[in-house]
Write a protein that holds these residues in place. Sequence first.
Motif, PDB file in Angstrom:
ATOM      1  N   GLU A   8     -12.219   3.110  -4.254  1.00 14.53           N
ATOM      2  CA  GLU A   8     -11.256   2.566  -3.296  1.00 14.53           C
ATOM      3  C   GLU A   8     -11.927   2.176  -1.979  1.00 14.53           C
ATOM      4  O   GLU A   8     -11.620   1.136  -1.390  1.00 14.53           O
ATOM      5  N   ASP A   9     -12.862   3.021  -1.503  1.00 17.12           N
ATOM      6  CA  ASP A   9     -13.521   2.744  -0.228  1.00 17.12           C
ATOM      7  C   ASP A   9     -14.366   1.473  -0.291  1.00 17.12           C
ATOM      8  O   ASP A   9     -14.568   0.815   0.740  1.00 17.12           O
ATOM      9  N   LEU A  10     -14.855   1.138  -1.464  1.00 19.41           N
ATOM     10  CA  LEU A  10     -15.660  -0.075  -1.616  1.00 19.41           C
ATOM     11  C   LEU A  10     -14.794  -1.316  -1.770  1.00 19.41           C
ATOM     12  O   LEU A  10     -15.139  -2.401  -1.298  1.00 19.41           O
ATOM     13  N   ILE A  11     -13.657  -1.168  -2.450  1.00 21.31           N
ATOM     14  CA  ILE A  11     -12.838  -2.326  -2.799  1.00 21.31           C
ATOM     15  C   ILE A  11     -11.872  -2.726  -1.695  1.00 21.31           C
ATOM     16  O   ILE A  11     -11.689  -3.922  -1.413  1.00 21.31           O
ATOM     17  N   ASN A  12     -11.269  -1.767  -1.028  1.00 19.76           N
ATOM     18  CA  ASN A  12     -10.229  -2.082  -0.041  1.00 19.76           C
ATOM     19  C   ASN A  12     -10.688  -3.006   1.090  1.00 19.76           C
ATOM     20  O   ASN A  12      -9.914  -3.860   1.537  1.00 19.76           O
ATOM     21  N   PRO A  13     -11.935  -2.894   1.581  1.00 14.85           N
ATOM     22  CA  PRO A  13     -12.351  -3.786   2.674  1.00 14.85           C
ATOM     23  C   PRO A  13     -12.707  -5.206   2.213  1.00 14.85           C
ATOM     24  O   PRO A  13     -12.956  -6.078   3.067  1.00 14.85           O
ATOM     25  N   LEU A  14     -12.732  -5.473   0.909  1.00 15.16           N
ATOM     26  CA  LEU A  14     -13.163  -6.775   0.424  1.00 15.16           C
ATOM     27  C   LEU A  14     -12.161  -7.869   0.786  1.00 15.16           C
ATOM     28  O   LEU A  14     -10.955  -7.623   0.819  1.00 15.16           O
ATOM     29  N   PRO A  15     -12.645  -9.093   1.030  1.00 15.79           N
ATOM     30  CA  PRO A  15     -11.727 -10.219   1.288  1.00 15.79           C
ATOM     31  C   PRO A  15     -10.828 -10.453   0.079  1.00 15.79           C
ATOM     32  O   PRO A  15     -11.243 -10.273  -1.071  1.00 15.79           O
ATOM     33  N   THR A  16      -9.584 -10.840   0.336  1.00 15.26           N
ATOM     34  CA  THR A  16      -8.633 -11.094  -0.751  1.00 15.26           C
ATOM     35  C   THR A  16      -7.957 -12.445  -0.566  1.00 15.26           C
ATOM     36  O   THR A  16      -7.856 -12.961   0.558  1.00 15.26           O
TER      37      THR A  16
END
Length: 321
Positions: A8-16
């Motif tokens: 979650e910590d890696l994925i949540n900050p990714l651009p969407t």
Amino acid sequence: MEESEPYEDLINPLPTVPFGGSPPPLHQYKGFWFRKQTIQGLLATHDHFVPLPTDVLLCSFQKTGTTWLKSLLFSIINRHLKDSLLSINPHFLIPSLELTMYTDGKPQSPLFIEKTSSSCRILSTHLPYQLLPPSVKDSDCKIVYITRNPKDFIVSFWHFMVSNKHHHPVSLEEAVDGICTGVLPGGPYFNHVLGYWKERLEGPSKRVFFLTYEDLKRNTAGHVRRLGEFLGCPFGVDDENEVDEIVRICSFDTMRNVEVNKDEKLLGAMGKSISLVPFSLKSLFRKGEVGDHENYLSQEMIECIDKVAKEKLSGSGLNLG
């Protein structure tokens, strides 16, 4: 306390960005766009997957001939078991790394039927070469990659999206925009293709077998023989009937009319199926024709895709029609 999702910590900050008009969005990870669950499977694959030197990895972008190639590879390697395809869908015989073996961000128990006559494992992935685990890139396992005319691909992709009720509505215009901008699940499409094409040209000798859907349709028997040679299980001069039988059993008409492949029930994930994304087995077999885009795409759409293809593939030596 509610347990956090894997990575979650890696994925949540990714651009969407949205795709199809409603959630869930696509997340950009190292230049490619994926659903959140796919990134979880990708990261878990990196953390846990250890390939064997005898492994065969079938790589593809979705809707470019994966199901057909799975049936062919299974039949070539497990010849006396090829009749299994008359009762078992090929996706149950050849699991996906990120969509089956490492779903939910962690290793899963096998969700497929282990049916083999050799020590060779056949696995599949829709991941681009650029994002394959280092364990794969550093191994001696062989890679078979299939791609397709981008205009036929996007029509097949669009039909698949609208035929499975779980998918959020995607118009043909949105799908075409996705391939032209690169923003679609697993995209950019051309970056995906070029990653494997470059490895085929510059990587270790005889590591990557690169073929197009169109060439496979044009000369299926010849490619079955070539694949047999590449995989270390060649056909002899007297094996013409064996080759013809594999071509027949794995043909689109045969596979579409197998009872199990007429199932319209949506198959889910996590112990119930073969993929993170629910789909019906029937939706895998629509037409299988070359040039079908002419029945759906406007001239403006065709020109858009051709323009992007020319720009992206320029200087590569690759022509996808």
